[in-house]
Design a protein around this motif. Structure first.
Motif, PDB file in Angstrom:
ATOM      1  N   ARG A  31       0.844  -1.198   0.000  1.00 12.27           N
ATOM      2  CA  ARG A  31       0.000   0.000   0.000  1.00 12.27           C
ATOM      3  C   ARG A  31       0.882   1.252   0.000  1.00 12.27           C
ATOM      4  O   ARG A  31       1.866   1.315   0.743  1.00 12.27           O
ATOM      5  CB  ARG A  31      -0.907  -0.002   1.232  1.00 12.27           C
ATOM      6  N   GLN A  77       0.664   5.447   0.528  1.00  9.56           N
ATOM      7  CA  GLN A  77      -0.192   6.518   1.019  1.00  9.56           C
ATOM      8  C   GLN A  77       0.626   7.788   1.180  1.00  9.56           C
ATOM      9  O   GLN A  77       1.800   7.748   1.572  1.00  9.56           O
ATOM     10  CB  GLN A  77      -0.840   6.137   2.350  1.00  9.56           C
ATOM     11  N   THR A 137       3.153   8.823   4.318  1.00  4.56           N
ATOM     12  CA  THR A 137       3.764   7.652   4.957  1.00  4.56           C
ATOM     13  C   THR A 137       4.507   6.763   3.980  1.00  4.56           C
ATOM     14  O   THR A 137       5.255   5.884   4.393  1.00  4.56           O
ATOM     15  CB  THR A 137       2.696   6.811   5.676  1.00  4.56           C
ATOM     16  N   SER A 141     -12.017  -0.559   1.444  1.00  4.46           N
ATOM     17  CA  SER A 141     -10.900   0.274   1.902  1.00  4.46           C
ATOM     18  C   SER A 141      -9.700  -0.560   2.322  1.00  4.46           C
ATOM     19  O   SER A 141      -8.587  -0.034   2.409  1.00  4.46           O
ATOM     20  CB  SER A 141     -11.346   1.149   3.082  1.00  4.46           C
TER      21      SER A 141
END
Length: 480
Positions: free
Chosen positions: A215, A217, A220, A332
């Protein structure tokens, strides 16, 4: 400085070291393969930022853009030197031509000299070449490319420099013909709704196989969520029974639910499954256990309002920090990410009682392979992990049939359960009633006769056993 055989360095990516069983091989080359936009460069930059001094050799983006994009992802490149080998914008309009040598020969030799000079300028502990395929284009043939790259990697290994090189995946999206150059190969796959990472080679070390969620983002950067392996986790726990707080319900289920067990509460829509699960949830929290309910199908304010209307203590326990209520936004999370959330709750916040409301929402909300078999495997791993950690789990399962042929579940998860509690609608004397019964109890005996169930403003109540009736499981009751 020679690298120490078998030692590892951090990749700089949270979760990636876990599947690498400690990190990347120190002083060796790692190939990161992936398609456009998969996150290869981000992984490489986080690797550099985790070291004391690093050199980034880039062929595609200008240095200012690299640093700006990295800062937006929370990656600090202040200790990283950037060798920008991207093409100048005015080059497109340059009419000068080479007369004595072919362009690739002139540029290839010049760029190799610049790379060698940059590496010699100071002692680096980490190096990134992004992408490695650009170097191949600078050399006249594959033989020269392999000899030069092998020489470079050998020299870097002698100096103790840990190297990461990015490469484009081949046309099939699953491999690259440059993978053979590295000690380790990390492959990133991207589909329309998710990224995954897989270790396909690691000489001299074990690693966690399979595809793991990757993932990216803002703020981060990249993070890996390793696939849950239940056998890697265990802690001692007792098998004491957990009361529901309602004596007739405890009698029905043989005294309570054993700690570390998996319970399925099944029934048609509106029959009281969530209320029954919440009864156990609040009883566990009131007894001093930290409890948590994940809502896949309902908003938290709606759930709390309903609990208030049934005179349940959910909100008070929430404010006392004994109970947590978490919504799971549709699509999500991947199953790996959700498992990571559960692990955090269990291992960092000491949660001991978990409710998943409900299984249909779990299947629809979690991103990934949409097959029922895959999600059942993920749920199986999650339940096995909780059992090994002494955490009690309640799964809420909605069945489609209101009456008729009895089925404990619609999603073939009964094998996961230590306990199966079913709720049914009954027609008695022309009125609709509710019944609750137990179909399975692995660790103790239980009542074989269902009891009447009622839910009103005072909460949940369980009546006496419905003896003498026939057809209770079908909902079409023959009265005595």
């Amino acid at each position: 400085m020679n690298s120490s055989s078998g030692t590892k360095v951090t990749s700089g990516v949270t979760g990636l070291d876990d599947i690498l069983h400690g990190g990347l091989p120190s002083g060796q080359a790692t190939i990161v393969s992936g398609g456009p936009g998969s996150g290869k460069t981000i992984l490489a930059l986080q690797f550099l930022a985790a070291g004391a001094s690093g050199l980034y050799i880039g062929f595609e983006e200008r240095e200012a853009a690299i640093r700006e994009n990295a800062a937006g992802l929370g990656i600090d490149l202040s200790d990283v030197t950037v060798l920008d080998l991207s093409a100048e914008g005015e080059r497109f309009f340059d009419n000068d031509s080479y007369t004595l040598f072919e362009a690739d020969e002139v540029e290839g030799e010049g760029m190799l000299e610049r790379i060698a000079s940059a590496i010699d300028e100071q002692e680096y502990d980490r190096l990134v070449i992004d992408p490695l395929s650009e170097l191949r284009a600078l050399l006249p043939d594959n033989f020269q490319f392999r000899r030069n790259i092998s020489s470079l990697f050998n020299e870097l290994a002698e100096r103790g420099v840990t190297t990461v090189c990015t490469v484009q995946q081949s046309a099939d999206g699953r491999s690259s013909d440059l993978k053979f150059l590295g000690n380790t190969t990390v492959e990133i796959y991207r589909t329309t709704n998710r990224r995954t990472v897989e270790i396909t080679k690691y000489r001299g070390s074990g690693f966690a196989g399979g595809e793991h969620t990757f993932r990216i983002q803002g703020g981060t950067g990249a993070r890996v969520y390793p696939k849950l392996v239940p056998g890697d986790h265990y802690r001692e726990h007792d098998r004491d029974q957990l009361s529901s707080g309602i004596d007739p319900l405890d009698d029905l289920i043989g005294g309570g639910l054993e700690r570390g067990s998996v319970t399925v509460i099944s029934g048609p829509s509106g029959v009281g499954k969530t209320t029954t699960a919440s009864q156990f949830l609040q009883a566990a929290a009131a007894d001093g256990q930290r409890a948590l309910i994940y809502l896949f199908e309902e908003l938290a304010p709606d759930y709390l309002h309903r609990a208030d209307s049934l005179d349940m203590d959910v909100r008070d326990l929430l404010e006392a920090d004994q109970l947590e209520v978490e919504e799971v936004e549709p699509l999500s999370l991947s199953p790996d990410e959700f498992s990571s959330h559960v692990r955090g709750a269990v291992e960092e916040r000491d949660v001991e009682f978990i409710v998943l409301d409900g299984i249909a929402g779990y299947r629809q909300s979690l991103r990934g392979d949409d097959s029922q078999a895959m999600l059942t495997r993920e749920l199986h791993s999650l339940c096995r992990y909780c059992k090994r950690m002494g955490v009690s789990v309640v799964l809420i399962e909605e069945i489609s049939a209101v009456t008729g042929e009895f089925s404990p579940t619609d999603n073939k998860i009964s094998y996961l359960a230590d306990n199966i509690v079913f709720l049914r609608y009954l027609e008695l004397g022309g009125d609709i009633h509710k019944a609750i019964g137990v179909l399975k109890k692995r660790y103790s005996d239980f009542e074989s006769t269902p009891r009447e169930l009622s839910i009103d403003s005072t909460g949940l109540a369980v009546g006496s056993p419905l003896t003498g009736y026939r057809g209770l499981l079908t909902g079409t009751v023959e009265e005595p």
